[in-house]
Design a protein around this motif. Structure first.
Motif, PDB file in Angstrom:
ATOM      1  N   TYR A  29       0.820  -1.214   0.000  1.00 45.82           N
ATOM      2  CA  TYR A  29       0.000   0.000   0.000  1.00 45.82           C
ATOM      3  C   TYR A  29       0.852   1.261   0.000  1.00 45.82           C
ATOM      4  O   TYR A  29       0.467   2.281  -0.563  1.00 45.82           O
ATOM      5  N   MET A  34      -0.020   4.883  -6.128  1.00 41.04           N
ATOM      6  CA  MET A  34      -1.131   3.998  -6.447  1.00 41.04           C
ATOM      7  C   MET A  34      -1.901   4.643  -7.586  1.00 41.04           C
ATOM      8  O   MET A  34      -2.022   5.883  -7.628  1.00 41.04           O
ATOM      9  N   ALA A  99      -0.241  -0.714  -8.240  1.00 42.88           N
ATOM     10  CA  ALA A  99       0.758  -0.162  -7.330  1.00 42.88           C
ATOM     11  C   ALA A  99       2.078  -0.035  -8.084  1.00 42.88           C
ATOM     12  O   ALA A  99       2.491  -0.977  -8.774  1.00 42.88           O
TER      13      ALA A  99
END
Length: 127
Positions: A29, A34, A99
């Motif tokens: 993450y 992103m 990502a």
């Protein structure tokens, strides 16, 4: 399930809105960026960068969606969103969450900068 899981696709009338969500595995993450990409019904075109957001919340958009789409992130939920308003007949596609590589990016909207991908979610716009 994979490390990125999209949801929220569907069919909407032109001028309408949809919100896409992407739940991202914690270990990726916090990559550099992103992003949301889309595959138009022209495979030779590759995946078009739609919107990206970095760890600091800075965003970039493709010219074709600027002012209509909004990318955001919820760091508590490890989730990326794409709010799509004023949808047009040009917007139908499979939308992918991605990502980036965890390094300096030359072009944040270039699909080649992204190392991890979701399975995609279909967006259809009807007249």
């Amino acid at each position: 399930q994979g490390p990125l899981v999209e949801s929220g696709g569907g069919s909407v009338q032109a001028g309408g809105s949809l919100t896409l969500s992407c739940v991202v595995a914690r270990d990726i993450y916090n990559r550099n960026c992103m992003g949301w990409f889309r595959q138009l019904p022209l495979p030779e075109k590759g995946r078009e960068g739609v919107a990206v957001i970095d760890r600091d919340g800075n965003t970039d958009y493709a010219g074709s969606v600027k002012g209509r789409f909004t990318i955001s992130r919820d760091n508590f939920q490890s989730t990326i969103y794409l709010q799509m308003d004023a949808l047009k007949p040009d917007d139908p596609a499979v939308y992918y969450c991605a990502a980036s590589r965890d390094s300096w990016l030359r072009n944040r909207l270039d699909q080649n900068e992204y190392a991890s991908w979701g399975q995609g979610t279909q967006v259809t716009v009807t007249a």
